[in-house]
Design an enzyme around this catalytic site. Structure first.
Site, mmCIF file in Angstrom:
data_model
loop_
_atom_site.group_PDB
_atom_site.id
_atom_site.type_symbol
_atom_site.label_atom_id
_atom_site.label_comp_id
_atom_site.label_asym_id
_atom_site.label_seq_id
_atom_site.Cartn_x
_atom_site.Cartn_y
_atom_site.Cartn_z
ATOM 1 C CG MET A 199 41.115 43.126 30.929
ATOM 2 S SD MET A 199 41.964 41.187 32.247
ATOM 3 C CE MET A 199 41.394 41.568 33.805
ATOM 4 N N GLY B 226 35.463 39.191 30.807
ATOM 5 C CA GLY B 226 35.011 40.474 31.909
ATOM 6 C C GLY B 226 35.317 40.842 33.044
ATOM 7 C CB SER B 227 37.442 39.921 34.825
ATOM 8 O OG SER B 227 38.260 40.039 34.240
ATOM 9 N NE ARG B 228 38.702 46.763 40.348
ATOM 10 C CZ ARG B 228 38.096 46.965 41.444
ATOM 11 N NH1 ARG B 228 36.827 46.841 40.903
ATOM 12 N NH2 ARG B 228 38.402 46.876 42.711
#
Length: 216
Positions: free
Chosen positions: A97, A185-187
Site C-alpha cells: 500500500m 504506508g505499509s503492506r
C-alpha cells in the site's frame, strides 16, 4: 466517509489549518506568497482526508474465495516457509500500500479468529525482504470450515508508526468487514495452503474486500 481511526487526527488537522489560514492572512502582506501558503495548507488537509477515507465496498461473500484484505499492488507471490504459526510451507501473496491507497484492513475470509498477536519492531521500507519478520506487525489467523486456516499479517512501513488490529481470538470474521487499519504506508502478507488456486498476478492492483486473491 472517513475511518474512525482518523477522527482525532482530522479534527486536529482542521484546527491547525484554520489557525494557519488566520496567521497567514494576518502576517503575510504579499498576495502571491499568501496565495501560495494557502494552497500548501489546503493540499496538506486534502492529503490527510484522503489517507483516512473509508469507501464502501461491495463484497460478494463467498466461502470458496479469499479476498484481498487491502487496497494496493501485488508485490509477492511465492512459496515460503511460514515460521510463526504454521511452521510449514505456504503460498505467500503480499499487497503493498502506498500512502495514497485506502489503508483499511478487511477480513479476507469468513470464519473464526484463532490467533492474533502484535509484534513491536523496526520500520524498514515495506517491500524490504526482512520487513515481514523484523518490522512492527500483527499476525492474525482465521479458520474457515470450508477453506481451512488463512494467516494475514499487517506490516508497518517506513512511514507507519501504528498498526491497529481489531481481531481478537474467538471473534467471528466476516469476509470484507473491517479488521484493522495501518497508518501511513505499509503492506499485508497472506499465507495460504499450497494447493490454493491463485487468481492474481505480480504488479496487479487490487481492492480490499472486492478483488479475489485465491479460490479453493
Amino acid at each position: 466517509m472517513f475511518h474512525k481511526e482518523g477522527y482525532k487526527i482530522i479534527a486536529i488537522t482542521f484546527i491547525i489549518v484554520v489557525g494557519s489560514y488566520l496567521l497567514i492572512d494576518a502576517l503575510i502582506a504579499l498576495n502571491w506568497l499568501k496565495t501560495l501558503l494557502f494552497a500548501v495548507v489546503g493540499i496538506f488537509l486534502i492529503l490527510i482526508l484522503q489517507f483516512f477515507r473509508n469507501p464502501k465496498r461491495n463484497t460478494v461473500n463467498n466461502d470458496n474465495q479469499v479476498l484481498s484484505p487491502v487496497d494496493g499492488k501485488v508485490v509477492v507471490i511465492e512459496e515460503v516457509f511460514e515460521k510463526e504459526y504454521f511452521k510449514e510451507k505456504r503460498l505467500q501473496v503480499s499487497v503493498f500500500m502506498s500512502p495514497i491507497n485506502v489503508h483499511v484492513t478487511r477480513y479476507p475470509i469468513n470464519g473464526k479468529v484463532v490467533f492474533s498477536k502484535y509484534h513491536p519492531g523496526k520500520y524498514l521500507v515495506a517491500w524490504h525482504p526482512k520487513a515481514s519478520e523484523e518490522n512492527e506487525r500483527t499476525t492474525v489467523v482465521v479458520e474457515s470450515n470450508s477453506y481451512g486456516k488463512v494467516l494475514y499479517r499487517q506490516i508497518a512501513g517506513a512511514l507507519a508508526k501504528r498498526i491497529v488490529n481489531y481481531a481478537k481470538v474467538g471473534d467471528t470474521a466476516i469476509q470484507g468487514s473491517d479488521s484493522g487499519f495501518i497508518k501511513f504506508g505499509s503492506r499485508v502478507d497472506l499465507f495460504l495452503p499450497l494447493d490454493t488456486n491463485i487468481k492474481v498476478s505480480l504488479n496487479q492492483k487490487v481492492r480490499g474486500g472486492e478483488s479475489i486473491i485465491a479460490e479453493i
